[in-house]
Structures are given as C-alpha cells and as structure tokens.
Enzyme design. Structure first.
Site, PDB file in Angstrom:
ATOM      1  N   ASP A 207     -12.860  26.181  22.075  1.00  0.00           N
ATOM      2  CA  ASP A 207     -11.806  26.157  21.061  1.00  0.00           C
ATOM      3  C   ASP A 207     -10.534  26.712  21.695  1.00  0.00           C
ATOM      4  O   ASP A 207     -10.516  27.837  22.194  1.00  0.00           O
ATOM      5  CB  ASP A 207     -12.261  27.039  19.882  1.00  0.00           C
TER       6      ASP A 207
ATOM      7  N   ASP B 156      -8.282  20.188  19.513  1.00  0.00           N
ATOM      8  CA  ASP B 156      -8.372  21.404  20.330  1.00  0.00           C
ATOM      9  C   ASP B 156      -9.761  22.031  20.350  1.00  0.00           C
ATOM     10  O   ASP B 156      -9.918  23.201  20.670  1.00  0.00           O
ATOM     11  CB  ASP B 156      -7.339  22.435  19.866  1.00  0.00           C
ATOM     12  N   GLU B 157     -10.777  21.236  20.027  1.00  0.00           N
ATOM     13  CA  GLU B 157     -12.123  21.783  19.937  1.00  0.00           C
ATOM     14  C   GLU B 157     -13.130  20.760  20.428  1.00  0.00           C
ATOM     15  O   GLU B 157     -12.972  19.572  20.145  1.00  0.00           O
ATOM     16  CB  GLU B 157     -12.448  22.013  18.461  1.00  0.00           C
TER      17      GLU B 157
END
Ligand code: MG
Length: 357
Positions: A9, A104-105
């Site tokens: 993350d 973003d993960e």
C-alpha cells in the site's frame, strides 16, 4: 506449498506524488482536491493534513475549515496512473504474481520464491524481497510504501494497515490468532458498518470477541457466519484475482476465403491454442473459461463458452475444449469467415502447477 502473500500500500499516494514533484509542498499539509471556495471534495490528504482530521471524500469546504493552512492542489490523475504503472513494474520484477487492488494497492503472491521448512519460515524468507521492493520504490520513485506479509490476503492486508507509513509487518501463522484479538471487527474482510452494528448489539467488538463467541454467527450475519469465524481466526483461502489488464487472452483469424475445411480450421485452432498457452505460461496463469467465436459469410457472429473447475493452461487442453465447443453446437454447418479462440476467468495456477514452474 506454503502461501506467502504481501499486501503493498503506497503511503498517502496522491499527496506524496505532489510533494515529490513540488518540493515546496514537502512537510506541508497538502490537500489534493478542489479548493474550498468551490463545491468539491478532497481526493487525498498528506499525513500533515490528516493530523487535522482531513480525510478523502470530505467536502473541500470542511477540509478548509479543519485545516486553514492547508495547501489545496488539483488532482493530476494521469500523473498518478503513470506512477502506478511504474511501481507495478517494480513489483513485477520481484517475480510475484500480482493482483492490483487499486491505483496504489496490490497483493503480491511470492509463494513460488519463498519456500522453507514450514509456513512461518517461508514468510521470513519473504522479508528481504519486501525490503528490497520498498527500497527500490524509495530510491527509484521517491515514494514510500508499506508492506504486510502473511500466509493469506486477509492477514497481509491487516498487516499493512497495522504500521503506516513506511512500515513492514509480518503476521506469522503461529501468532495470528493473538495478533488479531485486540483489533476491532471492522478490520475483517466483509465486515462493513452494518455487520459491525449487528455484532456490537450482542457485545462483539473485537476480533477476540468473535473468536470466543459460542453462539451461531449465522443467526447474526446469515450465510457469512462460517466465513466470518474463519476470518476471525486468521484463516482465508481466497486466491489472488488478476487485474484488468489480463482478464482475457484471445486470438482470431479471418480467412481469405470462407471455409469449412476441417483441416484448415483445426490447424487454425491449434495455432491459436499454442499462442494462448504460451501467453498463459509467460504470465504464470491458467484459465477457467474457454471461448470460441465464429463469423459466417453474412457476418452473423456467434460465441460459445465453457467454464471448467480446474483451470487449464496447456495448448492441447485448450484446443480440445475448443473443438468440443465447435462440435457440440455444430457451429461449422456453414463456411466460416472468421474463427477465434480465447480464454478468460484467469487464475494463478493451482499449487501443484506452481511447484513445477
Ligand atoms: Mg495507500
């Protein structure tokens, strides 16, 4: 085969990209979103802004009130997407199977690279890979990431949320039940606000409360009950699901002259199956669904598909199922203008296949 899953993350992703690109913003409370004078919402907030309780999805007006010194910047989605792609590339270079969750993960399955004498030793083997990935993201992209490592997706995600920013947390199989005990039930996958309230009504607040609960959870949360109990004990068998960029693989061929020549059609399918199998192998994938597509001289187009329980990856299996579909529905009663073959419903291969890779 022991499972080794990382959840990566990026830390305050949008705001961190802005702070990296514009040094004047570093150390300042950056709020990515419409300015407070306009009707709009906050897309993201830097850690400095979060200290003022600024959160994404909050109206910009509210954010401006909570944090008067906040620096509002317009979101640059193209920039974040581009950055996300570059980080994805660094992830891919670890040799992991990747399930992108959002910009973003992502989940990374490193089982193939980390096998030791037992489950927890395998997790420990993953730590240097995770460190190196974090370091590359820092040095090559100027951003920080937090990684959680565990034997399944549920725990890896909770592990990455546990210590942010710039964290690295391993939740071992030996300690998982204890680790989960004090956490609020909300951390468990599938527990939203509604389920949380239902559980609170009978005094279940922490994961430990759930672990100890003697009653039938089905009476509280219906069919989710047994799964919820498993999650509370840190058990989760969900496989990685693969991202949009590899939802399906297919090929098709338009013939110079419409044909129903079995030899020509078989040769065409065999070549397509070989191409698809090679792509699957390269991406460490297997498919549950096979689809054939035919187009006749009058441009009528038909597709037929078949889903199998055990994912397949071999050219001969793909070819065989394609022939079966064509025969079953008698698709070659007229000459074909086009013949296509595709696979979808992609998965990482089952454990046994991974061992052979
Ligand atoms: Mg993030």
């Amino acid at each position: 085969m022991f499972r080794v899953i990382c959840h990566l993350d990026m830390d305050a992703f949008y705001a961190s990209v802005e702070q990296r690109d514009k040094p004047a913003l570093r150390g300042r409370p950056v709020i990515v979103g419409a300015p407070p004078t306009q009707r709009g919402v906050v897309a993201a907030a830097s850690y400095e802004a979060r200290k003022f309780s600024v959160r994404s999805a909050m109206p910009s007006v509210t954010a401006g009130r909570l944090c008067p010194q906040g620096v509002f910047v317009r979101p640059r989605m193209d920039r974040y997407k581009e950055e996300s792609g570059l980080i994805r590339q660094l992830m891919a270079e670890t040799g992991a199977v990747i399930e992108p969750m959002s910009i973003d993960e992502a989940y990374l399955d490193l089982s193939a690279r980390c096998q030791a004498e037992d489950a927890d030793a395998s997790l420990v083997q993953c730590v240097p890979f995770a460190r190196q990935l974090k370091e590359r993201i820092r040095s090559e992209r100027g951003l920080t990431a937090t990684i959680g490592i565990a034997a399944n997706k549920l725990l890896a995600k909770i592990a990455s949320d546990f210590q942010k920013p710039d964290g690295l947390t391993v939740v071992s199989e030996r300690e998982k039940v204890q680790f989960l005990r004090p956490l609020p039930v909300r951390v468990l996958y599938g527990v939203g606000q509604v389920t949380e309230q239902v559980l609170q009504r009978v005094g279940i607040r922490t994961v430990g409360d759930l672990q100890d609960y003697g009653g039938d959870l089905r009476a509280l949360v219906g069919s989710f009950g047994p799964k919820l109990k498993q999650f509370a004990l840190g058990e989760d068998e969900r496989p990685l699901e693969l991202g949009e960029e590899v939802k399906s693989i297919s090929g098709e061929e338009t013939f110079l002259r419409d044909t129903d020549d079995r030899g020509v059609l078989r040769a065409c399918l065999r070549a397509q199956a070989a191409d698809i199998a090679a792509t699957l192998k390269r991406r460490h994938l297997a498919a549950h669904t096979i689809q054939v597509k035919v187009r006749y001289g009058d441009f009528t187009t038909l597709t037929r598909q078949l889903t199998v329980e055990e994912p397949i990856a071999e050219a001969r299996d793909i070819y065989r199922l394609a022939c079966f579909l064509l025969g079953r529905d008698r698709l070659v009663r007229r000459p074909l203008r086009l013949l296509g073959l595709g696979v979808s419903n992609l998965r990482e291969p089952t454990t046994q296949q991974l061992v052979l890779l």
